[in-house]
Design an enzyme around this catalytic site. Structure first.
Site, mmCIF file in Angstrom:
data_model
loop_
_atom_site.group_PDB
_atom_site.id
_atom_site.type_symbol
_atom_site.label_atom_id
_atom_site.label_comp_id
_atom_site.label_asym_id
_atom_site.label_seq_id
_atom_site.Cartn_x
_atom_site.Cartn_y
_atom_site.Cartn_z
ATOM 1 N N ASP A 1 13.888 -2.010 -5.250
ATOM 2 C CA ASP A 1 12.843 -2.649 -4.399
ATOM 3 C C ASP A 1 11.976 -3.820 -4.943
ATOM 4 O OD1 ASP A 1 12.735 -1.944 -1.588
ATOM 5 O OD2 ASP A 1 10.256 -0.594 -2.170
ATOM 6 N N ASP B 1 8.867 0.150 -4.460
ATOM 7 C CA ASP B 1 7.369 -0.381 -4.609
ATOM 8 C C ASP B 1 6.703 0.244 -4.123
ATOM 9 O OD1 ASP B 1 7.746 -0.694 -1.623
ATOM 10 O OD2 ASP B 1 7.418 -2.814 -1.951
ATOM 11 N N SER B 2 6.558 1.720 -3.895
ATOM 12 C CA SER B 2 5.730 2.810 -4.228
ATOM 13 C C SER B 2 5.125 2.797 -5.323
ATOM 14 C CB SER B 2 6.161 3.542 -3.243
ATOM 15 O OG SER B 2 7.372 4.090 -3.543
ATOM 16 N N GLU C 1 12.286 4.678 8.015
ATOM 17 C CA GLU C 1 10.380 5.289 7.268
ATOM 18 C C GLU C 1 10.225 5.340 8.687
ATOM 19 O OE1 GLU C 1 8.982 3.554 3.848
ATOM 20 O OE2 GLU C 1 6.542 4.947 4.549
#
Ligand code: KIV
Length: 290
Positions: A83, A44-45, A182
């Site tokens: 995602d 979704d980045s 992350e």
């Protein structure tokens, strides 16, 4: 070569490093495939690097599906992971299964990714029970940016680190085939990697994870709005792109492009007849149109 599956990724723990790349369209998927990447994450980045938002919160199911379908068409053997966007799984178990199912059925992904630890275990269990492979994601979870107060390194205290280990263990127990870590201290990622039975895939989590993930645009130097410290740029394609595009603009303005080699010709009789048609009175015989 057969397509990589979620069980293949799970089986790689302790055997070989897993290479994951976040990529978002047909062409980038083909490039990742040519480079031998194991897993393509349609992250979704893309909200930030493709759509220009400031964070990942506003990207929708339909936008994600559109990109997942394109990546699935470009990926040959890599596992495609979709995602799940913000609020497509958090509100209920039913919503999570329905939306995850769409990524496999309509998007042709091989797995989905969700952000969160123990709080989303019911969703993970239900998706796994429905036959949907799930990749977990803990540490800095960008969908919690509002609650976290920004994109910051997580699990810096002993207590927070222990909570993270418990979250990763719970995701493994719920059936995740791997977990993304992350932006956490390297010793914490090493401890999770040692203690959970599933592969850890790090981004800003140090060298001891079972695999690594980076964003296509970061690896290639295509996104200059934000450059987290954990990013290593392996190319400078952004600069090369501007040089190439400047060359194109100059060539158009100087009439150097297109040349004969980029143009189509016409048979000389057809061209002569065509020019006659354009000449006033041309193409007319005895006052009538030919
Ligand atoms: O959206 C994304 O690209 C991600 C990776 C950075 C793990 O979640």
């Amino acid at each position: 070569m057969p397509r990589t599956t979620a069980p293949d990724v799970a089986a790689a723990k302790g055997v070989r490093k897993i290479v994951m790349l976040a990529a978002y369209d047909f062409t980038s998927a083909r490039l990742a495939e040519a480079a031998g990447v194991d897993v393509i994450l349609v992250g979704d980045s893309l909200a930030m690097v493709v759509l220009g938002h400031d964070d990942t919160l506003s990207v929708t199911m339909e936008e994600m599906l559109h990109h997942v379908r394109a990546v699935a068409r470009g990926a040959g053997t890599a596992l495609v992971v979709a995602d799940m966007p913000f609020m497509s799984y958090q509100a209920s178990v039913e919503m999570a299964v329905t939306n995850a199912g769409r990524f496999l059925k309509e998007g042709r992904a091989g797995a989905v990714k969700v952000e969160g630890g123990r709080a989303i275990v019911p969703q993970v269990r239900a998706m796994v029970a429905a036959g949907i492979p799930v990749l977990g994601h803990v540490g800095l979870t960008p969908q919690h940016v509002a609650a976290l107060g920004g994109f910051k390194v997580q699990s810096k205290t002993a207590e927070a680190a222990a909570e993270l280990v418990a979250d990763a263990a719970a995701l493994a127990e719920a059936g995740c085939f791997a977990v993304v870590l992350e932006c956490i201290p390297a010793p914490v990622a090493a401890a999770v990697t040692r203690t959970v039975p599933i592969p850890t895939i790090g981004i800003g989590a140090g060298p001891d994870c079972d695999g690594q993930v980076l964003v296509f645009h970061d690896v290639l130097g295509l996104y200059d709005r934000m450059r987290p410290r954990f990013v290593k740029q392996f190319g400078e394609l952004g600069k090369q792109a501007v040089t190439a595009l400047t060359g194109y603009a100059e060539a158009v303005r100087n009439s150097d492009f297109p040349g004969a080699e980029h143009s189509f010709s016409m048979a000389s009789e057809a061209q002569t007849a065509f020019e006659a048609l354009l000449t006033p009175g041309g193409g007319e015989k005895d006052g009538h149109r030919a």
